[in-house]
Design an enzyme around this catalytic site. Structure first.
Site, PDB file in Angstrom:
ATOM      1  N   ARG A 179       0.827  -1.201   0.000  1.00  0.00           N
ATOM      2  CA  ARG A 179       0.000   0.000   0.000  1.00  0.00           C
ATOM      3  C   ARG A 179       0.863   1.254   0.000  1.00  0.00           C
ATOM      4  O   ARG A 179       0.339   2.353   0.047  1.00  0.00           O
ATOM      5  CB  ARG A 179      -0.835  -0.012   1.278  1.00  0.00           C
ATOM      6  CG  ARG A 179      -2.325   0.103   1.074  1.00  0.00           C
ATOM      7  CD  ARG A 179      -2.963   0.183   2.465  1.00  0.00           C
ATOM      8  NE  ARG A 179      -4.386   0.252   2.389  1.00  0.00           N
ATOM      9  CZ  ARG A 179      -5.209  -0.790   2.431  1.00  0.00           C
ATOM     10  NH1 ARG A 179      -4.734  -1.999   2.531  1.00  0.00           N
ATOM     11  NH2 ARG A 179      -6.505  -0.601   2.371  1.00  0.00           N
ATOM     12  N   ARG A 218     -17.475  -2.396  10.107  1.00  0.00           N
ATOM     13  CA  ARG A 218     -16.111  -2.035  10.504  1.00  0.00           C
ATOM     14  C   ARG A 218     -16.024  -0.630  11.084  1.00  0.00           C
ATOM     15  O   ARG A 218     -16.649   0.301  10.569  1.00  0.00           O
ATOM     16  CB  ARG A 218     -15.180  -2.146   9.293  1.00  0.00           C
ATOM     17  CG  ARG A 218     -14.700  -3.562   9.036  1.00  0.00           C
ATOM     18  CD  ARG A 218     -14.003  -3.725   7.715  1.00  0.00           C
ATOM     19  NE  ARG A 218     -13.037  -2.681   7.404  1.00  0.00           N
ATOM     20  CZ  ARG A 218     -12.337  -2.653   6.284  1.00  0.00           C
ATOM     21  NH1 ARG A 218     -12.499  -3.606   5.377  1.00  0.00           N
ATOM     22  NH2 ARG A 218     -11.475  -1.695   6.056  1.00  0.00           N
ATOM     23  N   ARG A 247      -9.189   7.676   4.209  1.00  0.00           N
ATOM     24  CA  ARG A 247      -8.539   6.526   3.559  1.00  0.00           C
ATOM     25  C   ARG A 247      -8.399   6.739   2.058  1.00  0.00           C
ATOM     26  O   ARG A 247      -7.409   6.319   1.449  1.00  0.00           O
ATOM     27  CB  ARG A 247      -9.318   5.241   3.865  1.00  0.00           C
ATOM     28  CG  ARG A 247      -9.066   4.767   5.310  1.00  0.00           C
ATOM     29  CD  ARG A 247     -10.199   3.909   5.835  1.00  0.00           C
ATOM     30  NE  ARG A 247     -10.364   2.680   5.100  1.00  0.00           N
ATOM     31  CZ  ARG A 247     -11.507   1.998   5.008  1.00  0.00           C
ATOM     32  NH1 ARG A 247     -12.591   2.436   5.612  1.00  0.00           N
ATOM     33  NH2 ARG A 247     -11.563   0.887   4.327  1.00  0.00           N
TER      34      ARG A 247
HETATM   35  P1  ADP Z   1     -10.069  -1.801   2.381  1.00  0.00           P
HETATM   36  O1  ADP Z   1     -10.517  -3.202   2.037  1.00  0.00           O
HETATM   37  O2  ADP Z   1     -11.228  -0.919   2.693  1.00  0.00           O
HETATM   38  O3  ADP Z   1      -9.152  -1.245   1.356  1.00  0.00           O
HETATM   39  P2  ADP Z   1      -8.281  -3.070   4.276  1.00  0.00           P
HETATM   40  O4  ADP Z   1      -9.073  -4.109   4.999  1.00  0.00           O
HETATM   41  O5  ADP Z   1      -7.368  -3.534   3.205  1.00  0.00           O
HETATM   42  O6  ADP Z   1      -9.266  -1.927   3.750  1.00  0.00           O
HETATM   43  O7  ADP Z   1      -7.420  -2.232   5.333  1.00  0.00           O
HETATM   44  C1  ADP Z   1      -8.017  -1.643   6.451  1.00  0.00           C
HETATM   45  C2  ADP Z   1      -7.010  -0.783   7.189  1.00  0.00           C
HETATM   46  O8  ADP Z   1      -5.915  -1.605   7.635  1.00  0.00           O
HETATM   47  C3  ADP Z   1      -6.350   0.310   6.374  1.00  0.00           C
HETATM   48  O9  ADP Z   1      -7.117   1.506   6.306  1.00  0.00           O
HETATM   49  C4  ADP Z   1      -5.038   0.515   7.150  1.00  0.00           C
HETATM   50  O10 ADP Z   1      -5.259   1.228   8.348  1.00  0.00           O
HETATM   51  C5  ADP Z   1      -4.694  -0.912   7.538  1.00  0.00           C
HETATM   52  N1  ADP Z   1      -3.868  -1.578   6.510  1.00  0.00           N
HETATM   53  C6  ADP Z   1      -4.201  -2.665   5.774  1.00  0.00           C
HETATM   54  N2  ADP Z   1      -3.213  -3.011   4.940  1.00  0.00           N
HETATM   55  C7  ADP Z   1      -2.224  -2.110   5.139  1.00  0.00           C
HETATM   56  C8  ADP Z   1      -0.939  -1.908   4.559  1.00  0.00           C
HETATM   57  N3  ADP Z   1      -0.478  -2.716   3.588  1.00  0.00           N
HETATM   58  N4  ADP Z   1      -0.200  -0.874   5.017  1.00  0.00           N
HETATM   59  C9  ADP Z   1      -0.636  -0.054   5.987  1.00  0.00           C
HETATM   60  N5  ADP Z   1      -1.842  -0.171   6.565  1.00  0.00           N
HETATM   61  C10 ADP Z   1      -2.636  -1.190   6.147  1.00  0.00           C
END
Ligand code: ADP
Ligand code: ADP
Length: 209
Positions: free
Chosen positions: A88, A155, A166
């Site tokens: 990310r 969530r 986000r």
């Molecule tokens: P979405 O499916 O809505 O994109 P995720 O479930 O992938 O969200 O991630 C939820 C949260 O977990 C993110 O907003 C961040 O806070 C954290 N997160 C997940 N993956 C990462 C990553 N690779 N690096 C940093 N934070 C992460």
């Protein structure tokens, strides 16, 4: 098949990952799911992650990178994996690249699911998940059956305020990984607007091309 799903929050990564891992018989590795499991376990790290995630911030690279790299080197990934939500940030992409080069393996594809910002808030705010089956629902587009309604989870970071943050973070921190994979010639763009079945077909088509 070693692949990554990239896209803004609410793009449909989790929904498409669940379908594709059944098809390719590879493990689904979601950094968000791993972090939420840690929050649920109530560990000290989990409490710190909870504070960061709730407000729509990213987990720092020095926490994220070792956790995910440890997971992608476990034996069940020998024939491939589907990474959802990692990398990310540019340092995460570079760390993954270095670890894979060291292991003598390479990524086959990075699928970018493109959805306009204007659609993301509604997708995330009305998202619900079933903690027993892991299924993802949407109150409007994929309503849950009545028998699971009582146990659905909303969530803590799927609020209007956290989603806005986000999405902003996606553009500033995550979008820079797109040229990184484009230069390697493995980036596949897919239109993420439409019926989820049609989007699965689009992803299958770009993976075959
Ligand atoms: P979405 O499916 O809505 O994109 P995720 O479930 O992938 O969200 O991630 C939820 C949260 O977990 C993110 O907003 C961040 O806070 C954290 N997160 C997940 N993956 C990462 C990553 N690779 N690096 C940093 N934070 C992460
Ligand atoms: P991500 O993992 O990228 O954050 P999800 O797969 O969790 O995204 O999807 C976010 C929300 O949007 C969920 O409520 C899901 O049911 C819904 N959704 C997923 N794909 C579509 C689609 N093609 N059209 C409308 N809603 C969708």
């Amino acid at each position: 098949m070693r692949m990554i799903l990239v896209g803004p929050p609410g793009a449909g990564k989790g929904t498409q990952a669940a379908r594709l891992v059944d098809l390719f018989r590879i493990p689904h590795i979601s950094s968000g799911d791993m972090f939420r499991a840690e929050v649920k376990a109530g560990t000290e790290l989990g409490q710190e992650l909870d504070r960061l995630m709730k407000t729509g911030g990213l987990v720092p690279d020095d926490v994220t990178i070792p956790i995910v790299l440890k997971r992608v080197t476990q034996p069940d990934t020998a024939k491939g994996f589907m990474l959802d939500g990692f990398p990310r940030t540019r340092p995460q992409a570079e760390a993954l690249d270095a670890a894979m080069t060291k292991a003598g393996v390479a990524l086959d594809a990075v699928v970018l699911i493109e959805v306009p910002d204007a659609l993301l808030e509604e997708r995330a705010v009305m998202r619900r998940s079933d903690p027993e089956t892991g299924k993802i629902y949407h109150l409007k587009y994929n309503p849950p059956p009545p028998d699971v309604a009582g146990r659905l989870v909303h969530r803590a970071d799927d609020t209007k305020e956290a989603v806005t943050k986000r999405v902003t973070k996606y553009h500033s921190e995550t979008a820079p990984i797109i040229p990184f994979y484009q230069e390697k010639g493995i980036l596949k763009r897919v239109d993420g607007v439409g019926d989820p079945d049609a989007i699965t077909e689009r992803i299958k088509a770009v993976l075959e091309s």
